[in-house]
Design an enzyme around this catalytic site. Structure first.
Site, short mmCIF file in Angstrom:
data_model
loop_
_atom_site.label_atom_id
_atom_site.label_comp_id
_atom_site.label_asym_id
_atom_site.label_seq_id
_atom_site.Cartn_x
_atom_site.Cartn_y
_atom_site.Cartn_z
N LYS A 63 21.78 -2.34 15.05
CA LYS A 63 20.55 -2.83 14.83
C LYS A 63 20.07 -2.37 13.21
O LYS A 63 19.94 -3.66 12.88
CB LYS A 63 19.57 -3.50 15.79
CG LYS A 63 18.90 -4.32 15.47
CD LYS A 63 17.74 -4.32 16.12
CE LYS A 63 16.76 -5.09 16.52
NZ LYS A 63 15.75 -5.88 17.14
N GLY A 82 17.21 -5.27 20.92
CA GLY A 82 18.91 -4.97 21.08
C GLY A 82 19.37 -5.10 22.45
O GLY A 82 20.86 -5.34 22.57
N ARG A 83 18.49 -5.18 23.68
CA ARG A 83 19.21 -5.10 24.76
C ARG A 83 19.33 -6.84 25.54
O ARG A 83 19.23 -7.46 26.29
CB ARG A 83 18.27 -4.63 25.83
CG ARG A 83 16.85 -5.20 25.90
CD ARG A 83 16.04 -4.04 26.88
NE ARG A 83 14.91 -4.65 26.00
CZ ARG A 83 13.50 -3.90 25.36
NH1 ARG A 83 13.84 -2.88 24.36
NH2 ARG A 83 12.74 -4.31 25.11
N GLU A 142 14.20 -1.23 29.93
CA GLU A 142 13.58 -0.93 29.03
C GLU A 142 12.58 -1.84 28.68
O GLU A 142 11.99 -2.03 27.67
CB GLU A 142 14.78 -0.91 28.07
CG GLU A 142 14.55 -0.28 26.66
CD GLU A 142 15.15 -0.04 25.59
OE1 GLU A 142 16.12 1.34 25.40
OE2 GLU A 142 16.18 -0.64 24.79
N HIS A 192 31.46 2.68 51.40
CA HIS A 192 31.41 3.93 52.04
C HIS A 192 30.20 4.70 50.84
O HIS A 192 30.97 6.21 50.67
CB HIS A 192 32.28 3.77 51.38
CG HIS A 192 33.13 3.29 52.20
ND1 HIS A 192 34.16 3.33 53.65
CD2 HIS A 192 33.71 1.99 52.54
CE1 HIS A 192 34.50 2.56 53.70
NE2 HIS A 192 34.55 1.37 52.86
O1 F6P Z 1 17.27 2.80 22.88
C1 F6P Z 1 16.10 2.48 22.24
C2 F6P Z 1 16.95 1.43 21.55
O2 F6P Z 1 16.68 1.31 20.16
C3 F6P Z 1 17.80 -0.25 22.15
O3 F6P Z 1 16.26 -0.61 21.80
C4 F6P Z 1 18.56 -0.32 21.28
O4 F6P Z 1 19.43 -1.09 22.28
C5 F6P Z 1 19.51 1.01 21.26
O5 F6P Z 1 18.63 2.38 20.64
C6 F6P Z 1 20.47 1.24 19.70
O6 F6P Z 1 19.83 -0.06 18.69
P1 F6P Z 1 20.72 0.37 17.66
O7 F6P Z 1 21.25 -1.00 17.27
O8 F6P Z 1 19.50 0.16 16.58
O9 F6P Z 1 21.46 1.79 16.63
#
Ligand code: F6P
Length: 552
Positions: A214, A276-277, A362, A393
């Site tokens: 992102k 992102g998530r 997160e 198991h």
């Molecule tokens: O772990 C933090 C974070 O910003 C996440 O929220 C995100 O999904 C990940 O790092 C990757 O970020 P990017 O897509 O900007 O590389």
């Protein structure tokens, strides 16, 4: 930040609805699911929702009609529906980053009206989606070739967190829908071993890298992307022009993409209002789309959208994300449950819980509210789990007889995939385990039942199962792209409901920043032996030992 009287009044744990739930919890005491089922022969049917292709059975929860009514009242007084509507309208409900939260736009029909800062987002969403479709088709058909003219056979997604977990999870989940003559690999860890293992048996001339980030500043991804470029150029004789045919980018940051050396014509855009998530149905899903093809990808989006509409329109008492979110509040805040297990009875969902860990933890792993006050109540749980029957198991012993209450979601499917052939015979056995586990967890086995089997008295306590361990069962006919979209959207909105009740910002992630800053500060100490000012005695001794073990 000190509490003002108004804040005090708004405090969740001082609301009459909260107190009523606390009292109700005391009154219910240790009421047993055996008794709740005995008192209501229709409980199994009454406590069931059919949403899209999902049958959701919540009858094996430690709840009565009164519990559910009180939980709904809590959701009402916390304004969950109003916040949901604000999200769907494109308001900036991610307050600490001043951003809209519009993953729902990624799967909305073209004619939906959603604006951010006065600008309609849907045309851009569909423009990118179409660009992804064209590109995916070119790779899948062999029209897009590598620098030497060879057909692309391998696709390597490089990304981390939300730029990895979603496509990696969905690729596994939808393997039967993937083009089996292409190989897909997902590289996330900055540990060089990850990239090494991913590319060691690949031909650079046949390999396409999708750099997904992102921000396009994430150190793990940029490090891996640079090394991947080095590997490619070495393999193809060093001709820099090769990069254009072997690297594409998915990002919100065109400037950084260009700086890296990827032509922005080969960039697939998304926007700051996609967290992102929450991003794998954006262009972050490009590797997935190449794998399953545009039609299946669109089916998956339709599955997401179906649940979005349900979340938006279904009355609260029949609204699955509300229900699951409120059940989580019931256990986390009124039963002191610290964790939540997600146990898919499908090998294809092997990465599903790992995906949910980021989505949930997160989002809701926060201890200050939206106004910056420290919260006085438990927020998001630890989410964990692996596919059945393997867990049976390993750790199910604790689920059945341990001292901790662990609410769990069991996810299963009626039909195995067609490709399995004779192996489909395993499926009934798999699902017999699925049903048996929730039954055993709920109803257990009394000492009387154990003794009646002739078990020696001294072993009776060991073989007794107290039961009363709550589970949700989610059953669907089969794991299709649409069903996967439905499942993910269900969890996205469940997380939303909980964040709204706890009054936390589920869409920021400041908690990941400190570690990043410290790693940057420590790295020169490892490589050059540089002094790191203010390093504590434990860390500085460990750094010295590390350098000596590295022979520096
Ligand atoms: O772990 C933090 C974070 O910003 C996440 O929220 C995100 O999904 C990940 O790092 C990757 O970020 P990017 O897509 O900007 O590389």
């Amino acid at each position: 930040m000190p509490d003002t009287p108004a804040d005090h009044a708004a405090r969740l744990d001082r609301l009459p609805q909260w107190e009523a739930l606390g009292k109700h919890r005391e009154q219910l005491g240790e009421v047993h699911l055996r008794d709740l089922f005995a008192a209501d022969s229709e409980r199994g049917q009454r406590y069931t929702l059919d949403v899209g292709d999902l049958r959701i059975d919540y009858s094996k929860h430690l709840v009565t009609d009164e519990t559910l009514a009180l939980l709904r009242q809590l959701a009402e007084v916390r304004g969950v529906a109003a916040l949901r509507d604000a999200m769907f309208r494109g308001e900036k409900i991610n307050v600490t980053e001043n951003r809209a939260v519009l993953h729902i736009a990624l799967r909305a029909p073209h004619d939906t009206v959603i604006e951010v800062d006065g600008e309609s987002v849907m045309p851009r969403v569909h423009w990118v989606l179409n660009k992804m479709c064209l590109f995916s088709e070119k790779v899948r058909s062999g029209e897009w070739t590598g620098h030497t003219g060879k057909r692309i056979r391998n696709v390597v997604n490089i990304g981390i967190g939300g730029s990895d977990l979603g496509p990696a999870m969905a690729y596994e989940a939808l393997r039967p829908y993937t083009s089996r003559d292409l190989q897909f690999r997902f590289v996330s860890n900055v540990d060089g071993a990850d990239l090494h293992e991913a590319v060691r048996d690949l031909d650079p001339a046949e390999t396409l890298f999708i750099i997904s980030s992102k921000t396009f500043t994430t150190i793990e991804t940029i490090t891996n992307a640079k090394s991947a470029r080095g590997w490619l150029l070495k393999g193809l004789g060093g001709d820099e022009t090769a990069v254009a045919k072997h690297f594409v980018a998915v990002s919100t940051n065109a400037e950084k993409v260009a700086e890296f050396g990827i032509n922005t014509d080969n960039m697939f855009e998304f926007w700051d209002w996609v967290g992102g998530r929450y991003s794998y149905d954006s262009a972050i899903g490009l590797s997935l789309m190449v794998a399953i093809g545009p039609d299946h990808f669109r089916e998956m989006l339709a599955g997401f959208h179906l649940i979005d509409e349900h979340f938006q329109l279904a009355p609260i008492e029949a609204n699955a994300p509300f229900l699951l979110g409120l059940l989580g509040v019931w256990y986390g805040n009124f039963h002191d449950a610290q964790t939540h297990a997600v146990l898919p009875y499908s090998h294809y969902l092997s990465r599903f819980t790992a995906y949910l860990q980021q989505l949930d933890m997160e989002s809701n792993g926060k201890s200050v509210d939206r106004e910056g006050h420290r919260v006085n109540w438990q927020t998001g749980p630890v989410v964990w789990g692996t596919p059945g029957t393997n867990g049976q198991h390993a750790y199910y012993q604790l689920l059945h007889q341990g001292t901790k209450l662990i609410p769990a979601d069991f996810i299963g499917f009626a039909k195995p995939i067609a490709e399995l052939g004779e192996l489909a015979d395993h499926h009934d056995l798999l699902m017999a385990n699925f049903f048996a586990q929730t039954q055993a967890l709920a109803f257990g086995k009394t000492p009387e039942e154990v003794a009646a089997e002739g078990v020696p008295a001294e072993l009776v306590p060991h073989k007794t199962f107290v039961g009363n361990r709550p589970t949700t069962t989610i059953l669907a006919k089969e794991l299709t792209p649409s069903v996967l979209g439905q499942l993910v959207a269900l969890y996205e909105h469940k997380v939303f409901v909980q964040g709204a009740i706890w009054n936390i910002d589920s869409f920021d992630q400041w908690g990941v920043e400190l570690g990043k800053v410290l790693a940057k500060r420590i790295e020169p100490a490892l490589t050059e032996g540089a002094e790191v000012p203010g390093l504590d005695s434990s860390t500085s001794a460990l750094v010295r030992e590390y350098r000596s073990l590295r022979g520096r």
